[in-house]
Scaffold this motif. Structure first.
Motif, PDB file in Angstrom:
ATOM      1  N   SER A  23      97.158  69.029 -72.900  1.00 12.80           N
ATOM      2  CA  SER A  23      96.330  67.921 -73.360  1.00 12.80           C
ATOM      3  C   SER A  23      96.989  67.173 -74.514  1.00 12.80           C
ATOM      4  O   SER A  23      97.089  65.943 -74.502  1.00 12.80           O
ATOM      5  CB  SER A  23      94.959  68.462 -73.783  1.00 12.80           C
TER       6      SER A  23
ATOM      7  N   SER B 260      87.982  64.755 -65.002  1.00 13.78           N
ATOM      8  CA  SER B 260      88.385  65.876 -65.849  1.00 13.78           C
ATOM      9  C   SER B 260      87.234  66.856 -66.065  1.00 13.78           C
ATOM     10  O   SER B 260      87.407  68.082 -65.973  1.00 13.78           O
ATOM     11  CB  SER B 260      88.893  65.364 -67.200  1.00 13.78           C
ATOM     12  N   CYS B 261      86.059  66.331 -66.349  1.00  9.94           N
ATOM     13  CA  CYS B 261      84.890  67.190 -66.562  1.00  9.94           C
ATOM     14  C   CYS B 261      84.551  67.985 -65.312  1.00  9.94           C
ATOM     15  O   CYS B 261      84.224  69.179 -65.383  1.00  9.94           O
ATOM     16  CB  CYS B 261      83.689  66.346 -66.987  1.00  9.94           C
TER      17      CYS B 261
ATOM     18  N   GLY C  25      93.042  68.761 -65.245  1.00  7.30           N
ATOM     19  CA  GLY C  25      91.879  68.262 -65.963  1.00  7.30           C
ATOM     20  C   GLY C  25      92.186  67.945 -67.407  1.00  7.30           C
ATOM     21  O   GLY C  25      91.715  66.946 -67.955  1.00  7.30           O
ATOM     22  N   ARG C  26      92.997  68.797 -68.052  1.00  6.27           N
ATOM     23  CA  ARG C  26      93.374  68.551 -69.452  1.00  6.27           C
ATOM     24  C   ARG C  26      94.226  67.288 -69.566  1.00  6.27           C
ATOM     25  O   ARG C  26      94.076  66.507 -70.508  1.00  6.27           O
ATOM     26  CB  ARG C  26      94.150  69.745 -70.004  1.00  6.27           C
TER      27      ARG C  26
ATOM     28  N   LEU D  33      94.197  64.649 -67.474  1.00  3.75           N
ATOM     29  CA  LEU D  33      93.321  63.497 -67.227  1.00  3.75           C
ATOM     30  C   LEU D  33      92.426  63.220 -68.431  1.00  3.75           C
ATOM     31  O   LEU D  33      92.188  62.063 -68.781  1.00  3.75           O
ATOM     32  CB  LEU D  33      92.463  63.752 -65.982  1.00  3.75           C
ATOM     33  N   ALA D  34      91.944  64.283 -69.066  1.00  2.00           N
ATOM     34  CA  ALA D  34      91.116  64.104 -70.267  1.00  2.00           C
ATOM     35  C   ALA D  34      91.905  63.429 -71.371  1.00  2.00           C
ATOM     36  O   ALA D  34      91.388  62.554 -72.084  1.00  2.00           O
ATOM     37  CB  ALA D  34      90.586  65.453 -70.742  1.00  2.00           C
TER      38      ALA D  34
ATOM     39  N   GLN E 184      82.527  67.392 -74.854  1.00  3.43           N
ATOM     40  CA  GLN E 184      83.578  68.212 -74.270  1.00  3.43           C
ATOM     41  C   GLN E 184      84.296  69.079 -75.300  1.00  3.43           C
ATOM     42  O   GLN E 184      85.145  69.901 -74.938  1.00  3.43           O
ATOM     43  CB  GLN E 184      84.603  67.318 -73.566  1.00  3.43           C
TER      44      GLN E 184
ATOM     45  N   GLN F 115      86.598  71.089 -64.583  1.00  2.00           N
ATOM     46  CA  GLN F 115      86.316  72.293 -65.377  1.00  2.00           C
ATOM     47  C   GLN F 115      85.507  73.312 -64.592  1.00  2.00           C
ATOM     48  O   GLN F 115      85.381  74.467 -65.011  1.00  2.00           O
ATOM     49  CB  GLN F 115      85.569  71.913 -66.662  1.00  2.00           C
TER      50      GLN F 115
ATOM     51  N   CYS G 168      87.941  60.619 -67.334  1.00  2.73           N
ATOM     52  CA  CYS G 168      87.213  61.663 -68.057  1.00  2.73           C
ATOM     53  C   CYS G 168      86.166  62.335 -67.171  1.00  2.73           C
ATOM     54  O   CYS G 168      85.927  63.544 -67.292  1.00  2.73           O
ATOM     55  CB  CYS G 168      86.556  61.076 -69.311  1.00  2.73           C
TER      56      CYS G 168
END
Length: 261
Positions: free
Chosen positions: A33, A67-68, A82-83, A85-86, A8, A71, A64
């Protein structure tokens, strides 16, 4: 899980740029993030002990993965989610897995504590190799196969799913001592203030991490205009980091017998 995390990294800036966002908006997404990681990092240890290390590892893989998949969106708020959650998943990745292992090593199997540094040394070695490979794979699927910068994130999902399934099926659950978050943070703060060397070490580490985070944001817009393949550049950075760690270990344990200050 580590391989998925590295996949990532190489093309995140390029992906956000391809969505049409301004550099200031990309900076805001990066800041989401970083801020989430810092905030959750204060309570992640207590959270992992309360929820259970095994469940936390599975949760890391799930967060993760989501999150992916986010994107794929072009919506700013979805990408910001997403950021976040990552960041939460990564924080668990670097706390829950190690906590689970140490408990199993010492409490369940009663192995010698002296073996733990050797295990982490092997993890660091393999992690460096995974990082180099991740950069090359990201470059291959995004540029070599012309699939675009979002594809490395999708490639990471099966790795995350497999790691979550493996943990869920094969690991036993273990827990840490249950204690209030305020008490745990208070103990950590008192520990820092009672030992000036620990406080100084923390300040130095914070400055180093700040530099690395700035570098993580700037390296893509600096190199991309020169036509440098970003995945290969990322592999070069991680290979140089691994070489530096190896030289340090050799200096400390080899003939030079260097000693950290």
């Amino acid at each position: 899980a580590l391989a998925a995390d590295w996949l990532q990294g190489p093309l995140l800036f390029q992906l956000l740029q391809s969505r049409g966002f301004l550099r200031s908006q990309i900076a805001a997404l990066y800041s989401c993030s970083f801020a989430s990681n810092v905030t959750f990092g204060l309570v992640s240890g207590v959270f992992v002990d309360w929820l259970g290390r095994k469940k936390s590892c599975v949760l890391s893989s799930g967060l993760c993965s989501v999150s992916c998949l986010l994107q794929l969106s072009r919506d700013f708020l979805a990408l910001a989610a997403g950021r976040v959650l990552a960041a939460l998943g990564t924080s668990l990745l670097f706390s829950a897995f190690e906590s689970w292992y140490i408990h199993e090593h010492l409490e369940r199997h009663d192995f010698p504590a002296e073996w733990i540094p050797n295990t982490f040394s092997r993890v660091a070695l393999w992690n460096s190799g995974l990082a180099v490979a991740a950069g090359l794979v990201a470059q291959l699927v995004a540029e070599g196969l012309a699939l675009g910068p979002v594809v490395p994130f999708l490639v990471a999902v099966p790795f995350l799913v497999l790691s979550g399934i493996f943990v869920g099926k094969n690991w036993d659950e273990n827990y840490g001592k249950s204690r209030p978050c305020s008490k745990a943070c208070g103990e950590g703060l008192r520990g820092l203030l009672s030992d000036p060397r620990a406080l100084l070490l923390g300040l130095v580490q914070a400055l180093v991490e700040s530099i690395l985070l700035i570098f993580a944001f700037l390296w893509t817009p600096v190199l991309e205009p020169h036509g440098i393949p970003l995945g290969i550049a990322f592999s070069g950075f991680t290979a140089a980091s691994a070489a530096g760690s190896a030289l340090f270990r050799r200096g400390v344990t080899g003939r030079l017998r260097l000693q950290p200050l």
